[in-house]
Scaffold this motif. Structure first.
Motif, short mmCIF file in Angstrom:
data_model
loop_
_atom_site.label_atom_id
_atom_site.label_comp_id
_atom_site.label_asym_id
_atom_site.label_seq_id
_atom_site.Cartn_x
_atom_site.Cartn_y
_atom_site.Cartn_z
N TYR A 137 5.67 1.92 1.12
CA TYR A 137 5.58 2.19 2.56
C TYR A 137 4.29 2.94 2.90
O TYR A 137 3.59 2.58 3.86
CB TYR A 137 6.80 2.99 3.02
CG TYR A 137 6.72 3.39 4.46
CD1 TYR A 137 7.03 2.48 5.48
CD2 TYR A 137 6.32 4.67 4.84
CE1 TYR A 137 6.94 2.83 6.82
CE2 TYR A 137 6.23 5.04 6.17
CZ TYR A 137 6.54 4.11 7.15
OH TYR A 137 6.43 4.46 8.48
N THR A 140 1.38 0.60 2.61
CA THR A 140 1.37 -0.33 3.75
C THR A 140 0.85 0.35 5.00
O THR A 140 0.04 -0.22 5.75
CB THR A 140 2.79 -0.86 4.00
OG1 THR A 140 3.27 -1.54 2.84
CG2 THR A 140 2.81 -1.82 5.19
N ASP A 141 1.29 1.57 5.23
CA ASP A 141 0.86 2.32 6.41
C ASP A 141 -0.65 2.53 6.40
O ASP A 141 -1.34 2.32 7.42
CB ASP A 141 1.59 3.66 6.44
CG ASP A 141 1.29 4.45 7.70
OD1 ASP A 141 1.50 3.92 8.81
OD2 ASP A 141 0.83 5.60 7.58
N ASP A 144 -2.46 -0.86 6.91
CA ASP A 144 -2.44 -1.28 8.31
C ASP A 144 -3.48 -0.49 9.13
O ASP A 144 -4.17 -1.06 9.98
CB ASP A 144 -1.05 -1.07 8.92
CG ASP A 144 -0.05 -2.11 8.46
OD1 ASP A 144 -0.50 -3.16 7.94
OD2 ASP A 144 1.17 -1.88 8.61
N ASP A 145 -3.58 0.80 8.87
CA ASP A 145 -4.59 1.61 9.56
C ASP A 145 -5.99 1.10 9.23
O ASP A 145 -6.87 1.03 10.10
CB ASP A 145 -4.48 3.08 9.14
CG ASP A 145 -3.33 3.80 9.81
OD1 ASP A 145 -2.78 3.27 10.79
OD2 ASP A 145 -2.98 4.90 9.34
N PHE A 231 7.40 -2.28 5.79
CA PHE A 231 7.49 -1.52 7.03
C PHE A 231 8.88 -1.67 7.64
O PHE A 231 9.66 -0.73 7.63
CB PHE A 231 6.43 -1.96 8.05
CG PHE A 231 6.53 -1.19 9.34
CD1 PHE A 231 6.02 0.11 9.44
CD2 PHE A 231 7.16 -1.74 10.45
CE1 PHE A 231 6.14 0.83 10.61
CE2 PHE A 231 7.28 -1.01 11.63
CZ PHE A 231 6.77 0.27 11.70
#
Length: 239
Positions: A137, A140-141, A144-145, A231
């Protein structure tokens, strides 16, 4: 002191210990000079075992023509540091002890080295499935940023974060020791030379050109065996 007149690493280390820790039970010279990786800014890492020390300490000095870092322990505290280093999967002290050249040995070094080598061979505790999902997670966060950012300054520091957490994910999911700073690359090379080259190439391309695709592909490849990006459906702390 001029480089040509400076004492050798081993001689400087011996003189340092004789001068500052004459009653110690054991001492080792470790670090880059022992591994043959010394640079012009390398220092001497000296591990000292002295059972009269009330508490451990780390100290930096300029002595005998060298920058010296001393890591001083009694026979209880080194075990505590071994344990804490292994719990965080960055076994700094066990590595220093394992690779160290003996400077002083009054009968303790063999046993301490054996203990360090056993810990290094066993490796870190495997991650739980819950921890793997949590790390997926966070990766992934950050990814994505990184993908969505259009601010070059912010992108650089998001990339730094990705380098740290992705390298940790690769190594810990394979029950390998992780690293920090220059040891990120060294730890990856010890695990898989080819992957380490791909890892460095992907980040280097971004830092030089701003191109993100190679980094994104690398991160997705790392996550794929564990279910890919995470996510939707992630939850923590909910009863």
């Amino acid at each position: 002191m001029e480089e040509s007149k400076r004492l050798s690493p081993l001689e400087a280390a011996k003189q340092f210990v004789d001068t500052y820790f004459p009653n110690c039970q054991g001492a080792l010279l470790s670090g880059s000079v022992v591994r043959g990786e010394a640079t012009t800014t390398s220092d001497l890492d000296i591990v000292v075992f002295d059972d009269q020390l009330p508490s451990p300490f780390r100290e930096s000095l300029l002595e005998f023509g060298w920058a010296i870092e001393v890591f001083a322990h009694n026979f209880t505290t080194y075990k505590q540091f071994f344990q804490s280093d292994c719990e965080r999967a960055r076994p700094s002290l066990p590595k220093m002890v394992s690779e160290g050249i003996v400077l002083v040995d009054k009968g303790c070094i063999e046993a301490i080295k054996k203990e360090a080598n056993q810990l290094l061979e066993i490796g870190p505790e495997p991650w739980s499935e819950e921890t793997i999902q949590l790390k997926r997670y966070f990766i992934t966060d950050a990814l994505d940023d990184f993908i969505g950012s259009t601010d070059r300054a912010e992108e650089i520091f998001i990339a730094n974060t990705l380098a740290e957490i992705v390298h940790e994910f690769v190594l810990r999911t394979n029950c390998r020791w992780a690293g920090s700073s220059k040891w990120v690359v060294r730890a990856l090379k010890q695990y898989d030379e080819q992957f380490a080259q791909e890892f460095v190439a992907a980040f280097d391309l971004f830092y030089q050109t701003g191109q993100k695709e190679k980094m994104i592909k690398l991160v997705d490849q790392v996550l794929k065996p564990y279910g890919g990006r995470l996510f939707a459906g992630f939850s923590i702390g909910r009863n």
